[in-house]
Design an enzyme around this catalytic site. Sequence first.
Site, short mmCIF file in Angstrom:
data_model
loop_
_atom_site.label_atom_id
_atom_site.label_comp_id
_atom_site.label_asym_id
_atom_site.label_seq_id
_atom_site.Cartn_x
_atom_site.Cartn_y
_atom_site.Cartn_z
N LYS A 29 15.94 48.10 -28.79
CA LYS A 29 14.95 47.27 -28.09
C LYS A 29 15.56 46.76 -26.79
CE LYS A 29 11.77 43.38 -28.95
NZ LYS A 29 11.33 42.35 -29.91
N SER A 104 6.44 42.59 -30.98
CA SER A 104 6.83 43.00 -29.64
C SER A 104 7.76 44.20 -29.61
CB SER A 104 7.50 41.82 -28.93
OG SER A 104 8.71 41.47 -29.60
N SER A 128 7.92 40.44 -34.96
CA SER A 128 8.04 41.56 -34.03
C SER A 128 8.73 42.82 -34.54
CB SER A 128 8.73 41.11 -32.75
OG SER A 128 7.80 40.40 -31.97
N1 GLN Z 1 3.72 37.77 -31.72
C1 GLN Z 1 4.65 36.70 -31.87
C2 GLN Z 1 4.84 36.01 -30.55
O1 GLN Z 1 4.27 36.45 -29.62
C3 GLN Z 1 5.97 37.20 -32.39
C4 GLN Z 1 6.86 37.77 -31.35
C5 GLN Z 1 8.22 38.12 -31.84
O2 GLN Z 1 8.50 38.15 -33.05
N2 GLN Z 1 9.12 38.34 -30.90
O3 GLN Z 1 5.53 35.04 -30.42
#
Ligand code: GLN
Length: 424
Positions: A29, A104, A128
């Site tokens: 990532k 994400s 994410s």
């Molecule tokens: N969708 C969640 C957020 O936008 C989780 C994102 C994540 O785990 N990085 O905060």
Amino acid sequence: MSDHNVFVTESTVAGDDAGPLADRTIAIKDNMSTEGVRTTCGSAMLADYVPPYNATVVDRVLDAGATIVGKANMDEFAMGGTTETSAFGPTENPAAPGHVPGGSSGGSAAAVAAGDADLALGSDTGGSVRNPAAFCGVVGIKPTYGLVSRYGIVAYANSLEQVGPLATTVEDAALLLDVIAGPDDHDATTHDRAADSEYAAAADGDVDGLSIGVITDLIEGADDDVVETFEASLDELESQGAEITEVSLDSLEHAVQAYYVIAMSEASSNLARFDGVRYGPEGDREGNWNDSFAAVREEGFGPEVKRRILLGTYALSAGYHDKYYKKAQDARAWVKQDFDEAFEEVDVLASPTMPVTPPALGESLDDPLQLYLMDANTVPVNLANLPAISVPAGDVDGLPVGLQLIGPKFGEETIIRAASAVEE
Ligand code: GLN
């Protein structure tokens, strides 16, 4: 490489010759520092940032023999659930063309689903790793807080996030967890608990006598056809000897609100460093510093990141701190307590990973609230610092559905065992 816009940067870094990940390729990532390979975090702010060192998890996969094939696309600063907030354009879901891959860590899940990499690393602050695993039909693990080092990860919300593995099988995801888990002198929140665990060996499919509690509160908001697919995977577990019961956790109705207040507050503080001095496009060094700070951030951040910095700053400001931040911390404590009590009754908790199937590309971007609500089933796990796995449960008209299995603290082996039974 496939044509789903999986990578921000394609770059090959070969690991050591031998080791448990020899001959395996891996996608990283793009919020994990890679020495000499740019690390953008999906943001224009870091489009040219090349870290001088490796994150601990990157060192560990290279030491284990893996070959890095690229830096995977992601929502900007990991804020989102669809990979559409990336400054480098959205990634397409290889398992469901025309749909988002989730986020994400969408590029990481898509890399594995498309066969561009055998394995991938993602990070999970509020879902994410599990969200894109579910949407792309692959396996993803969010470890117990403290099991995996965060050193060298660009911070979004420190108290919530963990690095986690993605792979096409439970055993491979567990093997990658074996490699990255364990204490790190560079991260004081890591725990030595992992030293004697064997995650890959736990993927033996034995669920005889295991008690699994379905979290009814996380079924209510889910689409009917998602729930049907979820229940079919539970029937499978029951036929293999698991005992299925129902549990209710009253605190979960406050989880999404608490999560977003805490995540945005931590983000507003973490992202203050992107000011054009050390990070970001060079500001106006001669003029007024406040003007320069504002100009760099106006240019470098996308709309979702700006929204969260503003809301997080507001929640922490004098006069509102008790009303929002403190309340959110109280709700977090209640969520933790509810989980503790539930684990006195059952070994594992279960829910659909996502309440919906992957939205079509472009469909969900203009309704942030709707996007936040999509995280209802994943964020409670981060608030309580627990481990969870998402394993493919089937599909609804070709759109993948994930089964989420949640364990008590450091209960990774139990959820890996249960998830491997679903696979069979
Ligand atoms: N969708 C969640 C957020 O936008 C989780 C994102 C994540 O785990 N990085 O905060």
